[in-house]
Enzyme design. Structure first.
Site, PDB file in Angstrom:
ATOM      1  N   GLY A  71      -0.596  33.074  -2.648  1.00  0.00           N
ATOM      2  CA  GLY A  71      -2.042  32.947  -2.478  1.00  0.00           C
ATOM      3  C   GLY A  71      -2.740  34.285  -2.639  1.00  0.00           C
ATOM      4  CD  GLN A 178      -4.185  28.074   6.159  1.00  0.00           C
ATOM      5  OE1 GLN A 178      -3.754  26.966   6.481  1.00  0.00           O
ATOM      6  NE2 GLN A 178      -3.437  29.158   6.259  1.00  0.00           N
ATOM      7  CB  SER A 198      -0.396  29.830  -0.780  1.00  0.00           C
ATOM      8  OG  SER A 198       0.844  30.347  -0.375  1.00  0.00           O
ATOM      9  N   GLY A 199       2.018  27.854  -2.157  1.00  0.00           N
ATOM     10  CA  GLY A 199       3.057  26.847  -1.933  1.00  0.00           C
ATOM     11  C   GLY A 199       3.508  26.718  -0.489  1.00  0.00           C
ATOM     12  CB  THR A 236      10.383  35.473 -16.522  1.00  0.00           C
ATOM     13  OG1 THR A 236      10.533  36.355 -17.632  1.00  0.00           O
ATOM     14  CG2 THR A 236      11.255  34.243 -16.716  1.00  0.00           C
ATOM     15  CB  CYS A 324      -0.824  44.673  18.666  1.00  0.00           C
ATOM     16  SG  CYS A 324      -0.610  45.873  19.951  1.00  0.00           S
TER      17      CYS A 324
HETATM   18  N1  PLP Z   1      -5.693  32.819   2.074  1.00  0.00           N
HETATM   19  C1  PLP Z   1      -5.607  32.175   3.244  1.00  0.00           C
HETATM   20  C2  PLP Z   1      -6.782  31.437   3.756  1.00  0.00           C
HETATM   21  C3  PLP Z   1      -4.416  32.196   3.973  1.00  0.00           C
HETATM   22  O1  PLP Z   1      -4.342  31.564   5.145  1.00  0.00           O
HETATM   23  C4  PLP Z   1      -3.322  32.913   3.445  1.00  0.00           C
HETATM   24  C5  PLP Z   1      -2.059  33.003   4.210  1.00  0.00           C
HETATM   25  O2  PLP Z   1      -2.042  32.899   5.419  1.00  0.00           O
HETATM   26  C6  PLP Z   1      -3.462  33.546   2.203  1.00  0.00           C
HETATM   27  C7  PLP Z   1      -4.655  33.485   1.554  1.00  0.00           C
HETATM   28  C8  PLP Z   1      -2.327  34.314   1.590  1.00  0.00           C
HETATM   29  O3  PLP Z   1      -1.375  33.453   1.046  1.00  0.00           O
HETATM   30  P1  PLP Z   1       0.107  34.001   0.710  1.00  0.00           P
HETATM   31  O4  PLP Z   1       0.790  34.147   2.015  1.00  0.00           O
HETATM   32  O5  PLP Z   1       0.717  32.949  -0.134  1.00  0.00           O
HETATM   33  O6  PLP Z   1      -0.071  35.273   0.000  1.00  0.00           O
END
Ligand code: PLP
Length: 393
Positions: A71, A178, A198-199, A236, A324
């Site tokens: 993502g 999300q 994101s997978g 690739t 933190c």
């Molecule tokens: N965007 C959102 C809203 C997310 O919650 C996250 C991951 O928590 C990401 C992007 C990043 O995705 P990735 O972990 O696949 O890089």
């Protein structure tokens, strides 16, 4: 020890069906999809099939699907790829509650001399669309606004935002990492130019993502290399993971109703019971327009990290809305942007469910969390001060 995993916005279990379709592509069918021979060709066919499944899940055309590594890469590619296409434009608009995959790019580009407008949210985590309208200028290259918030689950009115942005002829990207698999997404009926998924948030493995790029949208590759992904992303292809993501999208489409009903029922049950059993508890973010699997809940006058550790001792995996930083606990940027009071923001916990959660697991949390909060409040000076103030009236 029993494990109750309710941290599915952090990552999800790879579905057994997903793992099964991936395995032969590590050591049996390991050809490079770009190769001319039959061994590569058969793999290319599987990549194409997976692309078609992802496209079907998003209501897109397969040619609009670009596989990435995650993502974060999709988000970065959307922003940098747009600026590269509009070198004369130096402004973009986002929000104060984005994931760091967007938020830290805003900070980075701000340092590089780009002008960034980060829209504010109200106490419920909602955007003011007039602020968006007023922020758009002739120099705006891109509007990037997340579909749904990872901490609170609040869903932004993406279609309305898309109309506003399109009317100005500006590129619109949304981080749907999300939202994907939790609420329906349909690119055909939308004004979205680019969308990230994101997978590992939808039961595929970590390390695979997608950037949807609408046909005709201006985009320059972020990852420069070979001709893969029609020249939009060199490197690739990660074949087993792409095949796994295809299967995960197929399953997500099938489970979408279930996500919206059974999971929402479980989430609402958990939320209702926690509010009922634990005084001085509040839910963060608008409850109506919210992902069906997410609840961010604040227990006043205790620290989220302490709650998490005690939950973890019982096998319950959740996450907190504070991090933190330099030895002190800072409430998350999302809760700060929403103006959640200090005493509540510190004690915030996010529960995020998946198709694998059960009512018994919710009951386990409901049984064990109230005594944990009581135990922590008994040693909290802030709670004692609060009680004294209550006594005085
Ligand atoms: N965007 C959102 C809203 C997310 O919650 C996250 C991951 O928590 C990401 C992007 C990043 O995705 P990735 O972990 O696949 O890089």
């Amino acid at each position: 020890m029993k494990t109750v995993y309710v941290d599915n916005n952090a990552t999800t279990k790879v579905a057994p069906e997903v793992l099964e379709v991936m395995l032969p592509y590590f050591s049996e069918y390991y050809g490079n999809p770009s190769s001319m021979h039959f061994f590569g060709g058969q793999v290319q066919k599987k990549v194409d099939e997976a692309r078609a499944k992802v496209a079907d899940f998003l209501g897109a055309d397969p040619s609009e699907i670009v596989f990435t590594s995650c993502g974060t890469e999709s988000d970065n590619a959307a922003i940098f790829g747009t600026f590269d296409s509009y070198p004369e434009k130096r402004h973009f608009i986002s929000t104060r509650v984005e994931h760091p995959a967007i938020g830290n790019v805003c900070t980075y580009l701000g340092r590089k001399g780009y002008r960034v407008t980060e829209l504010s949210v109200d106490r419920e985590g909602r955007l003011d669309l007039d602020e968006l309208r007023e922020s758009i200028t002739d120099g705006t290259a891109l509007v990037t606004i997340m579909y749904a918030n990872n901490e609170t689950g609040v869903i932004f009115p993406i279609e309305e935002i898309g109309e506003i942005v399109k009317a100005k002829g500006i590129s619109f990207h949304t981080d749907a990492v999300q939202a994907a698999g939790k609420i329906p997404l349909n690119m055909k009926k939308s004004n979205i130019d680019m969308l990230s998924i994101s997978g590992h948030k939808l039961h595929a493995p970590k390390g695979i993502g997608v950037l949807y790029i609408r046909k005709g949208a201006k985009f320059s590759p972020f990852m420069i290399g070979g001709h893969q992904e029609k020249g939009r992303r060199g490197g690739t292809e990660n074949v087993p993971y792409i095949i796994g993501l295809g299967k995960a999208c197929e399953l997500a489409k099938k489970h979408l109703d279930e996500e919206n009903t059974r999971i929402k029922v479980l989430r609402d049950y958990l939320e209702m019971k926690l509010l009922e059993k634990i005084p001085n508890t509040l839910v963060n973010g608008e409850r109506l327009h919210r992902l069906p699997n997410t609840v961010s809940v604040s227990f006043e006058y205790v620290e989220g990290e302490s709650i998490l550790l005690l939950l973890s001792d019982l096998g319950i995996c959740a996450s907190s809305g504070s991090a933190c930083t330099s030895g002190s606990l800072e409430p998350s940027h999302v809760l700060r942007a929403m103006g959640v009071p200090f005493t509540a923001a510190h004690g915030s916990i996010r529960f995020s469910l998946s198709i694998y959660n059960t009512k018994e697991e919710m009951d386990y949390i409901i049984e064990h969390l109230p005594p944990i909060i009581q135990r922590l409040r008994d040693i909290s000076p802030f709670w004692k001060d609060y009680l004294k103030a209550q006594e005085k009236g």
